[in-house]
Design a protein around this motif. Structure first.
Motif, mmCIF file in Angstrom:
data_model
loop_
_atom_site.group_PDB
_atom_site.id
_atom_site.type_symbol
_atom_site.label_atom_id
_atom_site.label_comp_id
_atom_site.label_asym_id
_atom_site.label_seq_id
_atom_site.Cartn_x
_atom_site.Cartn_y
_atom_site.Cartn_z
ATOM 1 N N MET A 121 31.289 45.131 39.334
ATOM 2 C CA MET A 121 30.828 44.823 40.569
ATOM 3 C C MET A 121 31.623 44.370 40.877
ATOM 4 O O MET A 121 31.200 44.493 42.773
ATOM 5 C CB MET A 121 30.244 42.955 39.608
ATOM 6 N N ALA A 122 33.118 44.200 40.721
ATOM 7 C CA ALA A 122 34.095 44.249 41.893
ATOM 8 C C ALA A 122 34.302 45.278 42.786
ATOM 9 O O ALA A 122 34.583 45.858 44.355
ATOM 10 C CB ALA A 122 35.180 43.933 41.736
ATOM 11 N N ARG A 123 34.002 46.631 41.893
ATOM 12 C CA ARG A 123 34.327 47.962 42.823
ATOM 13 C C ARG A 123 33.294 48.203 43.428
ATOM 14 O O ARG A 123 33.085 49.620 44.452
ATOM 15 C CB ARG A 123 34.105 49.413 41.106
ATOM 16 N N LYS A 170 38.323 39.765 44.144
ATOM 17 C CA LYS A 170 39.137 40.054 43.336
ATOM 18 C C LYS A 170 39.775 39.039 42.594
ATOM 19 O O LYS A 170 39.927 38.637 41.628
ATOM 20 C CB LYS A 170 40.205 40.461 44.627
ATOM 21 N N LEU A 171 39.250 37.542 43.507
ATOM 22 C CA LEU A 171 39.761 36.412 42.528
ATOM 23 C C LEU A 171 38.988 36.146 41.437
ATOM 24 O O LEU A 171 39.674 35.695 40.152
ATOM 25 C CB LEU A 171 39.372 35.251 43.535
ATOM 26 N N GLU A 172 37.211 36.735 41.130
ATOM 27 C CA GLU A 172 36.723 36.226 39.756
ATOM 28 C C GLU A 172 36.192 37.585 39.080
ATOM 29 O O GLU A 172 36.762 36.753 37.995
ATOM 30 C CB GLU A 172 35.538 36.332 40.958
ATOM 31 N N GLN A 193 39.671 38.958 34.110
ATOM 32 C CA GLN A 193 40.763 39.672 33.278
ATOM 33 C C GLN A 193 42.158 38.392 32.679
ATOM 34 O O GLN A 193 41.616 38.868 31.453
ATOM 35 C CB GLN A 193 41.330 40.268 34.190
ATOM 36 N N VAL A 194 42.086 37.589 32.972
ATOM 37 C CA VAL A 194 42.967 37.140 32.106
ATOM 38 C C VAL A 194 41.812 36.239 31.352
ATOM 39 O O VAL A 194 43.109 36.064 30.909
ATOM 40 C CB VAL A 194 43.229 35.488 33.570
#
Length: 457
Positions: A200-202, A208-210, A215-216
């Motif tokens: 979805m970010a791509r 970027k924050l979400e 990821q973390v």
């Protein structure tokens, strides 16, 4: 030979014959250990003394390992196969050897002298025995008998400790294995969320924050899974060591989940009094203290007489009639009056008496602590079972309905699934702690639970 000397020699000969009757028992004291242990555990204990015993144990273990182990199977394997326990059985042999030795007289001493002076020859023969050993033989045997009984209790208590340690290790291993399964589910959900977030970010549909948050979380879940798997390996290997398994035997199977929580907790009445009367470590300490009390009496009795020997003499000189007689050797307490030996014996006795008192005080404390820990563990596990897990399931069901109605996103659904799995894992740990706490309570009470147990709230 005088009538006094004749009677003395006859008495010595009779005592020698009686002393020679001290022999080893057929079971080596193990039958008493087996009775004490099996009455508390309901499990078989057996010493491995020859190849036939080893083959029988191997066949029993193979049969038990043919299916997933339960707690009783694991304990049985440990009792048959643990090498440390088998080494502990040797204490029985050592104690019985001391007992048999105490029932036998010291070997007599024969001295022979041959002296030539010119044409004359003198021959001296002396047969000597320790009268102290002869007089103290019954008391020494009684003392070693008491020590032998104490060793039996100590070895039986070692059996109970191994059973408790194995049972705890079993529940820890099964709980850790179950936790790994749920940790993998959390990791899979986190991986799916991270992968979806990246897509979805791509395409510009997510910030970027979400994306970094997903990821973390995935990274944390991966680390948590590694720690859980490591803990599962540690717990399984501990159980393996206690059961004495190696090679292909280490591939034993465990059930997928822990036993269910009982409907009601145990209610133990007069737990402290029961433990004082039932625990083998207390009984062994009592027996040892009684033995040392007897030893102290023996030391006081012989404090002035350390060496007392009686000898029969027969001398021959050239040209003279044969000479016979006897000699008595007595150590004179000129410098050593035995006070140091008595003081040492008194100190050892007082040390044992205080250890006995300490064992009793610790036993009472362990019973109180283990019972409170047991009740707390039960209440916590029941709280997870009756409240937290059902509520998490209800929330999950509601979120699934909302997701089907397109009211929440797939990320919220994944986050809810992770929370539900974490709650289930909390219940697994609480359930494991309950079974471990019950094992600790049983051990604190002496290896078995009272017959008058109640399950009333």
């Amino acid at each position: 030979m005088s009538s006094l000397m004749r009677r003395t020699v006859s008495g010595v000969a009779l005592t020698l014959l009686l002393g020679g009757c001290a022999t080893f028992s057929k079971d080596g004291g193990f039958d008493s250990v087996a009775q004490l242990s099996e009455a508390r555990l309901g499990q078989t204990v057996k010493p491995v003394r020859n190849s036939d015993d080893a083959k029988a144990v191997e066949a029993s273990i193979k049969n038990l390992l043919a299916k997933p182990l339960n707690a009783e199977d694991a304990v049985q394997i440990a009792l048959l196969n643990n090498r440390g326990l088998q080494a502990g059985y040797a204490e029985l042999g050592i104690a019985e050897a001391d007992l048999v030795q105490a029932g036998r007289l010291q070997n007599p001493r024969f001295d022979f002298k041959h002296i030539t002076q010119g044409a004359d020859t003198m021959i001296e023969r002396t047969f000597t025995m320790s009268l102290v050993n002869l007089i103290m033989l019954p008391q020494a045997s009684r003392l070693e008998r008491q020590r032998f009984e104490a060793v039996k209790l100590q070895v039986a208590n070692q059996v109970l400790r191994l059973a408790a340690d194995t049972r705890k290790a079993y529940f820890e291993a099964v709980g850790a294995q179950q936790s790994v399964m749920y940790a993998r589910q959390v990791n899979a959900a986190a991986e799916a969320g991270a992968e979806l977030g990246g897509r979805m970010a791509r395409v510009g549909n997510w910030s970027k924050l979400e994306q970094d948050r997903e990821q973390v979380f995935y990274a944390d879940a991966t680390a948590a899974l590694a720690r859980t798997e490591q803990e599962a390996v540690r717990a399984r290997e501990k159980l393996t060591r206690l059961m004495g398994l190696w090679g292909s035997e280490t591939q034993f199977l465990l059930p997928e989940r822990l036993p269910d929580l009982p409907a009601k907790p145990l209610q133990v009445q007069d737990a402290e009094a029961y433990a004082i009367n039932n625990r083998l470590d207390i009984q062994a300490a009592r027996q040892q203290t009684a033995s040392l009390a007897s030893s102290l009496g023996l030391t006081r009795t012989t404090r002035f007489i350390n060496v007392l020997d009686l000898g029969y003499l027969r001398n021959t000189d050239s040209g003279l009639p044969r000479a016979t007689g006897y000699e008595l050797s007595l150590e004179i307490p000129l410098f050593d009056w035995g006070s140091a030996r008595v003081a040492k014996a008194e100190a050892i006795y007082m040390q044992s008496a205080n250890h006995l008192a300490e064992t009793a005080v610790n036993a009472r404390s362990e019973v109180r602590e283990s019972y409170l820990g047991y009740r707390s563990a039960y209440d916590l596990a029941r709280h997870y079972r009756d409240n937290i897990v059902p509520l998490r399931k209800q929330i999950s069901d509601e979120n699934m309905l909302r997701y089907n109605g397109m009211l929440i996103s797939v990320f919220e659904l994944l986050a809810d699934a992770r929370e539900q799995v974490l709650s289930v894992n909390g219940y697994i740990n609480a359930l494991k702690d309950y079974w471990v706490a019950q094992t600790d309570l049983t051990a604190a009470l002496g290896g078995n639970l009272p017959a008058n147990l109640s399950n009333k709230e």
